[in-house]
Motif scaffolding. Structure first.
Motif, mmCIF file in Angstrom:
data_model
loop_
_atom_site.group_PDB
_atom_site.id
_atom_site.type_symbol
_atom_site.label_atom_id
_atom_site.label_comp_id
_atom_site.label_asym_id
_atom_site.label_seq_id
_atom_site.Cartn_x
_atom_site.Cartn_y
_atom_site.Cartn_z
ATOM 1 N N ALA A 176 -1.545 -4.843 -3.529
ATOM 2 C CA ALA A 176 -2.078 -4.310 -2.273
ATOM 3 C C ALA A 176 -3.415 -4.978 -1.944
ATOM 4 O O ALA A 176 -3.709 -5.283 -0.781
ATOM 5 C CB ALA A 176 -2.243 -2.797 -2.365
ATOM 6 N N HIS A 184 0.818 -1.205 0.000
ATOM 7 C CA HIS A 184 0.000 0.000 0.000
ATOM 8 C C HIS A 184 0.856 1.261 0.000
ATOM 9 O O HIS A 184 0.352 2.343 -0.277
ATOM 10 C CB HIS A 184 -0.929 0.012 1.222
ATOM 11 C CG HIS A 184 -2.048 -0.983 1.126
ATOM 12 N ND1 HIS A 184 -3.236 -0.721 0.470
ATOM 13 C CD2 HIS A 184 -2.153 -2.259 1.590
ATOM 14 C CE1 HIS A 184 -4.025 -1.778 0.544
ATOM 15 N NE2 HIS A 184 -3.401 -2.724 1.224
ATOM 16 N N SER A 224 -4.183 -7.153 1.464
ATOM 17 C CA SER A 224 -5.170 -6.767 2.470
ATOM 18 C C SER A 224 -6.370 -7.703 2.529
ATOM 19 O O SER A 224 -6.932 -7.933 3.600
ATOM 20 C CB SER A 224 -5.651 -5.329 2.225
ATOM 21 O OG SER A 224 -6.238 -5.216 0.940
#
Length: 258
Positions: free
Chosen positions: A186, A94, A190
């Motif tokens: 990313a 990120h 996540s």
């Protein structure tokens, strides 16, 4: 000095690491392995602050210098990130600094930008034999297949096909990919708990097929750069096979060797 410290690594930590590294490895390498195990287990998640060198030295009963050397290597491998005055953090896709780590196509103008994505299809299928071999799976196991075109300033530049282990990427749909605006790695990190830490690539020159030419809006036979990538997560586990065709009339592929 090293042999004395080697005796101080706790028995439980040493036992858990013994299967992952030979007993003759340098002490800092053993500590590096123990820290990596904590990253892999999720004790410290991407973006989180890890304990200080002093705290880790106390935990593993070794010198701070030994921990520092282990952290140095983890930092060089982009597993952790040092921030002046703040400490050491688990690397995350990120972060802006990580977004171009796996994207080596650079515009000739030198001004890098993240491409726009157009997802063409996402489907689940049984892994073809070659895909299964490269992902270290059994032939016929479930994989997620994804095809997309990436554009820079509206110009189609990259055509990619990805194969992902179905057991890890359950719930990955074209709708989710279309609504997510950040880097794909990313999203993998996540929502699917998969952090890409390294990749190996094979690069060759090819000519555009009729399908590739249509999607990249070039003539059939146009020279393209073919890049096959296998990406790995902790434990050197292969978790992505990616095959891309790159249009390089306004871009070049850049890699830094050290």
């Amino acid at each position: 000095m090293q042999s004395n410290e080697s005796k101080n690594v706790s028995s439980s930590d040493a036992d858990s690491y013994s299967s992952a590294a030979p007993t003759f490895s340098p002490l800092y390498q053993q500590i590096k392995g123990l820290i990596t195990q904590s990253l892999q287990s999720g004790e410290w998640k991407p973006g989180e602050l890890i304990p200080s060198e002093i705290e880790l030295a106390g935990r593993f009963k070794v010198s701070q210098g030994t921990v520092r050397k282990a952290i140095d290597e983890l930092s060089a491998e982009n597993l952790v990130v040092r921030r002046q005055g703040k400490g050491t953090f688990v690397a995350t896709h990120h972060e802006a600094r990580s977004q171009f780590r796996f994207l080596r196509l650079v515009p000739d103008s030198g001004e890098r930008a993240y491409p726009e994505n157009r997802i063409i299809e996402v489907k689940r299928l049984r892994a073809p034999a070659e895909v299964a071999r490269l992902l270290e799976m059994k032939a016929g196991e479930s994989v997620v297949f994804l095809k997309r075109v990436q554009s820079f300033a509206g110009v189609p530049t990259i055509l990619e096909e990805l194969w992902l282990p179905g057991s890890i990427f359950k719930g990955l749909t074209i709708e989710r990919l279309n609504e997510y605006k950040g880097p794909m790695y990313a999203l993998f990190e996540s929502e699917f708990g998969t952090h890409m830490i390294r990749a190996q690539e094979e690069i060759r020159a090819v000519c555009a097929t009729e399908e590739a030419a249509g999607l990249l809006q070039v003539v059939v036979g146009m020279p393209l750069l073919s890049v096959e990538r296998i990406s790995f997560t902790y434990g050197d586990r292969a978790v992505e096979l990616r095959r891309g065709l790159y249009l390089t009339n306004a871009h070049h592929y850049r890699n830094e060797l050290s």
